[in-house]
Design an enzyme around this catalytic site. Structure first.
Site, PDB file in Angstrom:
ATOM      1  N   LYS A 174      37.971  45.925  25.548  1.00 16.73           N
ATOM      2  CA  LYS A 174      37.315  46.752  26.568  1.00 16.73           C
ATOM      3  C   LYS A 174      38.124  46.668  27.863  1.00 16.73           C
ATOM      4  O   LYS A 174      38.130  45.634  28.535  1.00 16.73           O
ATOM      5  CB  LYS A 174      35.889  46.272  26.862  1.00 16.73           C
ATOM      6  N   GLY A 227      38.845  38.066  34.569  1.00 11.52           N
ATOM      7  CA  GLY A 227      38.079  38.750  35.607  1.00 11.52           C
ATOM      8  C   GLY A 227      37.485  37.731  36.565  1.00 11.52           C
ATOM      9  O   GLY A 227      37.976  36.601  36.672  1.00 11.52           O
ATOM     10  N   GLU A 249      40.002  33.564  31.878  1.00 14.26           N
ATOM     11  CA  GLU A 249      40.970  33.464  32.971  1.00 14.26           C
ATOM     12  C   GLU A 249      40.284  34.067  34.175  1.00 14.26           C
ATOM     13  O   GLU A 249      40.041  35.266  34.225  1.00 14.26           O
ATOM     14  CB  GLU A 249      42.249  34.218  32.592  1.00 14.26           C
ATOM     15  N   CYS A 283      44.722  37.302  40.730  1.00 14.20           N
ATOM     16  CA  CYS A 283      43.985  36.041  40.606  1.00 14.20           C
ATOM     17  C   CYS A 283      44.802  34.874  41.151  1.00 14.20           C
ATOM     18  O   CYS A 283      44.249  33.916  41.682  1.00 14.20           O
ATOM     19  CB  CYS A 283      43.600  35.794  39.157  1.00 14.20           C
ATOM     20  N   GLU A 384      37.134  33.854  47.099  1.00  7.84           N
ATOM     21  CA  GLU A 384      38.183  34.773  46.656  1.00  7.84           C
ATOM     22  C   GLU A 384      37.926  36.158  47.249  1.00  7.84           C
ATOM     23  O   GLU A 384      36.890  36.768  46.986  1.00  7.84           O
ATOM     24  CB  GLU A 384      38.194  34.847  45.125  1.00  7.84           C
TER      25      GLU A 384
HETATM   26  P1  NDP Z   1      34.676  41.702  36.805  1.00  6.66           P
HETATM   27  O1  NDP Z   1      35.018  40.304  36.504  1.00  6.66           O
HETATM   28  O2  NDP Z   1      33.253  42.050  36.914  1.00  6.66           O
HETATM   29  O3  NDP Z   1      35.330  42.685  35.709  1.00  6.66           O
HETATM   30  C1  NDP Z   1      36.275  42.318  34.737  1.00  6.66           C
HETATM   31  C2  NDP Z   1      35.881  42.934  33.403  1.00  6.66           C
HETATM   32  O4  NDP Z   1      34.623  42.392  32.971  1.00  6.66           O
HETATM   33  C3  NDP Z   1      35.688  44.433  33.466  1.00  6.66           C
HETATM   34  O5  NDP Z   1      36.146  45.005  32.258  1.00  6.66           O
HETATM   35  C4  NDP Z   1      34.189  44.555  33.594  1.00  6.66           C
HETATM   36  O6  NDP Z   1      33.645  45.782  33.197  1.00  6.66           O
HETATM   37  C5  NDP Z   1      33.720  43.455  32.682  1.00  6.66           C
HETATM   38  N1  NDP Z   1      32.344  43.035  32.921  1.00  6.66           N
HETATM   39  C6  NDP Z   1      31.616  43.129  34.070  1.00  6.66           C
HETATM   40  N2  NDP Z   1      30.401  42.598  33.897  1.00  6.66           N
HETATM   41  C7  NDP Z   1      30.327  42.177  32.625  1.00  6.66           C
HETATM   42  C8  NDP Z   1      29.317  41.531  31.835  1.00  6.66           C
HETATM   43  N3  NDP Z   1      28.127  41.216  32.349  1.00  6.66           N
HETATM   44  N4  NDP Z   1      29.587  41.234  30.560  1.00  6.66           N
HETATM   45  C9  NDP Z   1      30.785  41.522  30.028  1.00  6.66           C
HETATM   46  N5  NDP Z   1      31.772  42.138  30.703  1.00  6.66           N
HETATM   47  C10 NDP Z   1      31.566  42.450  31.989  1.00  6.66           C
HETATM   48  O7  NDP Z   1      35.481  42.117  38.071  1.00  6.66           O
HETATM   49  P2  NDP Z   1      35.077  43.138  39.224  1.00  6.66           P
HETATM   50  O8  NDP Z   1      35.828  44.336  38.958  1.00  6.66           O
HETATM   51  O9  NDP Z   1      33.634  43.337  39.412  1.00  6.66           O
HETATM   52  O10 NDP Z   1      35.585  42.309  40.466  1.00  6.66           O
HETATM   53  C11 NDP Z   1      34.776  41.304  41.033  1.00  6.66           C
HETATM   54  C12 NDP Z   1      35.633  40.197  41.548  1.00  6.66           C
HETATM   55  O11 NDP Z   1      36.192  39.479  40.451  1.00  6.66           O
HETATM   56  C13 NDP Z   1      36.836  40.647  42.364  1.00  6.66           C
HETATM   57  O12 NDP Z   1      36.504  40.933  43.672  1.00  6.66           O
HETATM   58  C14 NDP Z   1      37.727  39.466  42.212  1.00  6.66           C
HETATM   59  O13 NDP Z   1      37.343  38.476  43.124  1.00  6.66           O
HETATM   60  C15 NDP Z   1      37.479  39.010  40.804  1.00  6.66           C
HETATM   61  N6  NDP Z   1      38.458  39.525  39.822  1.00  6.66           N
HETATM   62  C16 NDP Z   1      39.344  38.641  39.295  1.00  6.66           C
HETATM   63  C17 NDP Z   1      40.299  39.089  38.414  1.00  6.66           C
HETATM   64  C18 NDP Z   1      41.315  38.171  37.829  1.00  6.66           C
HETATM   65  O14 NDP Z   1      42.397  38.603  37.456  1.00  6.66           O
HETATM   66  N7  NDP Z   1      40.995  36.889  37.661  1.00  6.66           N
HETATM   67  C19 NDP Z   1      40.429  40.498  38.052  1.00  6.66           C
HETATM   68  C20 NDP Z   1      39.399  41.341  38.608  1.00  6.66           C
HETATM   69  C21 NDP Z   1      38.476  40.840  39.469  1.00  6.66           C
HETATM   70  P3  NDP Z   1      33.616  47.055  34.169  1.00  6.66           P
HETATM   71  O15 NDP Z   1      34.404  48.022  33.389  1.00  6.66           O
HETATM   72  O16 NDP Z   1      32.178  47.438  34.321  1.00  6.66           O
HETATM   73  O17 NDP Z   1      34.236  46.673  35.462  1.00  6.66           O
END
Ligand code: NDP
Length: 488
Positions: A174, A227, A249, A283, A384
């Protein structure tokens, strides 16, 4: 304008929801594509296809050599289409073209790296105190759910799919609902090279619904996620339903430590690149600059001299070094932290606002922002932000630098700038993080493990460690005595 479908069971399919989502360029708001707004039913269809491919399809019988050859073909196909994929990546997630070109090339390298590793998976034989032939074999885990974010769309797809496939698993991926396009282009590559049906399934849709189902579905054997930490915790809760294997991660609030004996010019560059590459949406961003007091002034002045070289603009425009943030919601979050930093009493020394240029008003731009005089207790130094915001904090001694660096719930990455090799080795040992860079920031290699200590995650991606996350371990014990056990 293209409308993409889900890739399930080797075929393009519209979502059972009947809904679609518009994908817009974050640099100018233009509509660039439509994708399926899938729901749980689409995940269930993908699970059926993946289970069929793993339990009774040809993939488990495909030799490691042939699995590797498939991955090499994917690498070749990405390279052949690299220019188009890089432009699409820019339009979908905003990063400057040069960065997208690097990501696409690295995604191809990743498939090749794991293509080569497919044939190097091996077990062991053990001498045990019995007349038996005892050995250990490594086997794929099964159906792997993979959930990826929006900051490195194709590269994160490669980091997830390549090791899983090399190890003989099948996948349901996904992408982020905001940046699914290059992952869907990758699906077309899988179709063209005739990867057996159901081995890779790509379902687009929101975390609420699609992501949650992937995390919780009892017929999925493993979930791998990149994420935010908050979402990571929810994935762990979902995965508990069937005690899924997990790898996570997550976030970071990474210290980039500059000692007085560092090459100042190199440290200035490293500080800016660490904080502002990919708009700071990384990240591993070096978002906390820790500076030895005696060089604080020249280091900050050096950065302020160079910040004007960070040209803001649409990623496809020439010489652009920083693109827009991913969405207006995310820009709100970043701007909220900038306001908070001012309220907390940190000194804003550059940026902090949207650019004035008229041609940027439809994109989600924020200027590169530096806060000086930041105390380690301030929220902008602890949480973050995931945007172009750098905090500068001073220290007096090596011990204090290490203390501040480790005073965080995260432990993903750290940078150390010094010309003293003993100090570099000492500080690297003391840092509680999975990645330590010395006199550099951000280089990432497919050969080396990637992942975090503490709340930055569980498990490692890339390298030999990355393939481990996709393998089960089985002992086989063959009794060589022909006599009965004789216990009763
Ligand atoms: P998320 O961690 O929410 O999103 C990452 C992925 O997880 C997306 O594909 C998202 O779907 C999916 N997701 C969201 N909620 C759920 C759930 N309940 N169950 C399963 N999958 C889920 O990142 P955000 O985009 O909301 O960003 C939030 C914060 O996270 C950022 O501000 C940043 O601080 C951090 N982040 C860290 C990253 C990294 O590389 N470590 C990358 C991105 C964000 P959807 O398609 O709905 O977004």
């Amino acid at each position: 304008m293209k409308t993409y479908e889900n890739f399930i069971g080797g075929r393009w399919q519209t979502s059972k929801s009947g809904q679609s989502r518009e994908i817009r360029d974050p640099g100018n708001g233009e509509l660039i594509a439509k994708v399926q707004e899938s729901n749980r039913d689409d995940v269930l269809a993908a699970v059926d296809a993946a289970r069929q491919a793993f339990d009774s399809g040809p993939w488990r019988k495909t030799s490691a050599l042939d699995r590797g050859k498939f991955l090499f073909k994917v690498g070749d196909a990405i390279r052949a289409d690299a220019a188009r994929l890089a432009r699409l990546e820019v339009q979908n997630c905003g990063k400057p073209l040069a960065e997208a070109e690097f990501d696409i090339a690295d995604a191809a390298n990743c498939f090749e790296f794991f293509g080569g590793l497919a044939t190097k998976i091996h077990g062991e034989t053990m001498q045990v105190p019995a007349n038996s032939l005892s050995f250990v074999v490594r086997e794929p885990i099964g159906v792997c759910g993979q959930i990826i974010p929006w900051n490195y769309p194709l590269l994160m797809a490669a980091w997830k799919l390549a090791p899983a496939l090399a190890a003989g698993n099948v996948c349901i991926l996904k992408p982020s609902e905001m940046t699914p396009l290059t992952a869907l282009e990758l699906a077309e590559i899988f179709r063209k090279i005739e990867l057996p049906a159901g081995v890779v399934n790509i379902v687009t849709g929101p975390g609420a619904g699609v992501g949650e189902e992937i995390a919780a579905n009892p017929r999925i054997d493993k979930v791998a996620f990149t994420g935010g930490t908050v979402t990571g915790r929810k994935i762990m809760v979902g995965a508990a339903a069937n005690v899924k294997k997990i790898s996570l991660e997550l976030g970071g609030k990474n210290p980039n430590i500059v000692f007085a004996d560092a090459d100042l010019e190199a440290a200035v560059d490293g500080a800016l690149f660490g904080a502002f590459a990919n708009q700071g949406e990384v990240c591993s961003a070096g978002s906390r600059l820790l500076v030895e007091k005696s060089i604080h002034k020249p280091l900050v002045e050096g950065m302020l001299r160079k910040v004007p070289n960070i040209k803001l603009g649409h990623g496809l425009q020439p010489k652009v070094k920083m693109g827009p943030l991913i969405s207006s919601t995310h820009r709100d979050k970043v701007e909220g932290y900038i306001k908070l930093g001012q309220q907390e009493g940190a000194k804003l020394v550059c940026g902090g606002k949207r650019p004035d240029a008229a041609d940027l008003k439809n994109g989600f731009f924020v200027e590169p922002t530096i806060f000086d005089d930041v105390k380690p207790t301030m929220r902008i130094a602890r949480e973050e932000i995931f945007g172009p915001v750098l905090t500068v904090t001073t220290f007096d001694s090596e011990a204090e630098a290490i203390k501040i660096a480790n005073d965080t719930e995260y432990g993903l990455a750290a940078g150390i700038w010094t010309r003293n090799v003993q100090r570099a080795a000492r500080v690297a040992q003391e840092i509680r993080a999975g990645i330590v860079w010395v006199n550099t920031y951000h280089p990432t290699f497919n050969e080396l493990p990637w992942g975090g200590y503490k709340q930055s995650g569980i498990g490692r991606e890339l390298g030999l460690y990355g393939i481990e996350e996709y393998l089960e371990t089985k002992q086989v014990n063959i009794n060589l005595d022909e006599a009965p056990i004789g216990w009763y």
